[in-house]
Motif scaffolding. Structure first.
Motif, PDB file in Angstrom:
ATOM      1  N   VAL A  74       0.871  -1.180   0.000  1.00  0.00           N
ATOM      2  CA  VAL A  74       0.000   0.000   0.000  1.00  0.00           C
ATOM      3  C   VAL A  74       0.904   1.225   0.000  1.00  0.00           C
ATOM      4  O   VAL A  74       1.644   1.459   0.967  1.00  0.00           O
ATOM      5  CB  VAL A  74      -0.921   0.016   1.229  1.00  0.00           C
ATOM      6  N   PRO A  75       0.885   2.032  -1.076  1.00  0.00           N
ATOM      7  CA  PRO A  75       1.749   3.215  -1.107  1.00  0.00           C
ATOM      8  C   PRO A  75       1.330   4.236  -0.066  1.00  0.00           C
ATOM      9  O   PRO A  75       0.141   4.416   0.212  1.00  0.00           O
ATOM     10  CB  PRO A  75       1.560   3.749  -2.531  1.00  0.00           C
ATOM     11  N   SER A  76       2.319   4.859   0.538  1.00  0.00           N
ATOM     12  CA  SER A  76       2.031   5.886   1.524  1.00  0.00           C
ATOM     13  C   SER A  76       1.632   7.177   0.814  1.00  0.00           C
ATOM     14  O   SER A  76       1.746   7.314  -0.404  1.00  0.00           O
ATOM     15  CB  SER A  76       3.264   6.133   2.403  1.00  0.00           C
ATOM     16  N   LYS A  77       1.159   8.159   1.601  1.00  0.00           N
ATOM     17  CA  LYS A  77       0.783   9.447   1.022  1.00  0.00           C
ATOM     18  C   LYS A  77       1.976  10.116   0.355  1.00  0.00           C
ATOM     19  O   LYS A  77       1.857  10.761  -0.680  1.00  0.00           O
ATOM     20  CB  LYS A  77       0.211  10.361   2.111  1.00  0.00           C
ATOM     21  N   LYS A  78       3.151   9.937   0.952  1.00  0.00           N
ATOM     22  CA  LYS A  78       4.337  10.570   0.407  1.00  0.00           C
ATOM     23  C   LYS A  78       4.675  10.012  -0.963  1.00  0.00           C
ATOM     24  O   LYS A  78       4.931  10.731  -1.914  1.00  0.00           O
ATOM     25  CB  LYS A  78       5.515  10.376   1.373  1.00  0.00           C
ATOM     26  N   SER A  79       4.603   8.640  -1.089  1.00  0.00           N
ATOM     27  CA  SER A  79       4.909   8.039  -2.379  1.00  0.00           C
ATOM     28  C   SER A  79       3.820   8.339  -3.375  1.00  0.00           C
ATOM     29  O   SER A  79       4.059   8.505  -4.569  1.00  0.00           O
ATOM     30  CB  SER A  79       5.085   6.528  -2.231  1.00  0.00           C
ATOM     31  N   ALA A  80       2.553   8.456  -2.896  1.00  0.00           N
ATOM     32  CA  ALA A  80       1.465   8.779  -3.800  1.00  0.00           C
ATOM     33  C   ALA A  80       1.605  10.188  -4.336  1.00  0.00           C
ATOM     34  O   ALA A  80       1.384  10.450  -5.522  1.00  0.00           O
ATOM     35  CB  ALA A  80       0.127   8.605  -3.076  1.00  0.00           C
ATOM     36  N   SER A  81       1.985  11.134  -3.449  1.00  0.00           N
ATOM     37  CA  SER A  81       2.168  12.497  -3.930  1.00  0.00           C
ATOM     38  C   SER A  81       3.341  12.577  -4.892  1.00  0.00           C
ATOM     39  O   SER A  81       3.326  13.332  -5.872  1.00  0.00           O
ATOM     40  CB  SER A  81       2.380  13.442  -2.736  1.00  0.00           C
ATOM     41  N   SER A  82       4.371  11.769  -4.666  1.00  0.00           N
ATOM     42  CA  SER A  82       5.504  11.759  -5.582  1.00  0.00           C
ATOM     43  C   SER A  82       5.091  11.218  -6.939  1.00  0.00           C
ATOM     44  O   SER A  82       5.531  11.704  -7.984  1.00  0.00           O
ATOM     45  CB  SER A  82       6.637  10.901  -5.008  1.00  0.00           C
TER      46      SER A  82
END
Length: 256
Positions: free
Chosen positions: A146-154
């Motif tokens: 599950v991608p984190s918010k940080k990786s999703a924003s990236s």
């Protein structure tokens, strides 16, 4: 003369005594026969009672076998299609009335001795099925990252494509996995189930089957309930106080 008269009386008395003796013997014989008849009747009643009890016990065991057979069949999808496990044309309960109960009881005993092996076979097959809810100890669980918010924003800033993981130099240890791995669950309103840190440490290790960055498949050996504090809420992106589980899983290799 008096002598002749006395002799006649002796003969008459002897005859009466013999008659009485014969009557007594006949009475004793009748009494003995009656006692023997009563004993035979008691034996017949006891045999009927034992036979009735045997029939009731046999029926009870047949019902228990049928219940266990049905329960094992219903708990395994497609079990009726497996002739080595479930016999669809079992004639155990279709015997005509008046059939000798000895072969029936023997056949029932054979069926009862087969239940443990049937249960073991079905349980072994059930262990190969991936759990979709509940996630009990001993079941298989399938996890996805599950991608984190940080990786999703990236990924949003880079055109929706996640950057590839850093390459590990040959011979060097694999970098730690920071992504959360969530068990595939068909009940969205249930608590979330994450892979435990001890198991996530195996991801990417050489020789550990089904523990890779794309997915994790393992058998649950420990299940722990948590309440999310501030650190847990930040890590798993859930509200503070939310209940969730971590699952410690082991490698499985059923299909090798």
């Amino acid at each position: 003369p008096p002598f002749n008269s006395a002799m006649q009386e002796v003969v008459s008395l002897t005859s009466e005594i013999n008659q009485l003796r014969k009557e007594q013997e006949d009475a004793n014989l009748v009494s003995h026969l009656e006692a023997h008849t009563r004993h035979e009747e008691e034996i017949q009643r006891e045999l009927q009672r034992v036979g009735h009890a045997h029939e009731q016990e046999l029926r009870r065991l047949e019902e228990a076998y049928a219940h266990a057979h049905s329960a094992l069949t219903q708990q395994s999808i497609g079990a009726s299609e497996q002739p080595d496990l479930i016999t669809s044309d079992d004639m155990l309960f279709g015997m005509p009335a008046g059939e000798d109960p000895i072969p029936r009881a023997t056949k029932l005993a054979q069926r009862l001795t087969e239940l443990p092996s049937l249960f073991d076979s079905l349980r072994a097959r059930e262990c190969r099925k991936i759990a979709l809810e509940g996630f009990a100890i001993g079941e298989l669980a399938l996890f996805f990252p599950v991608p984190s918010k940080k990786s999703a924003s990236s990924s949003n800033t880079s055109g929706g494509v996640l950057p590839p993981p850093p390459q590990t130099p040959q011979g060097a240890a694999a970098p730690p996995i920071h992504q959360n791995y969530l068990a595939f669950n068909v009940l969205p309103k249930q608590p979330r189930y994450y892979i435990a840190d001890e198991s996530s440490a195996l991801i990417g290790r050489k020789g550990v089957r089904h523990f890779n960055r794309k997915y994790v498949l393992g058998m649950i050996i420990e299940k722990t309930l948590h309440k999310a504090d501030s650190a847990g809420a930040a890590r798993y992106d859930i509200p503070v106080g939310t209940s969730y589980y971590t699952l410690l899983v082991n490698e499985v290799d059923y299909w090798n």
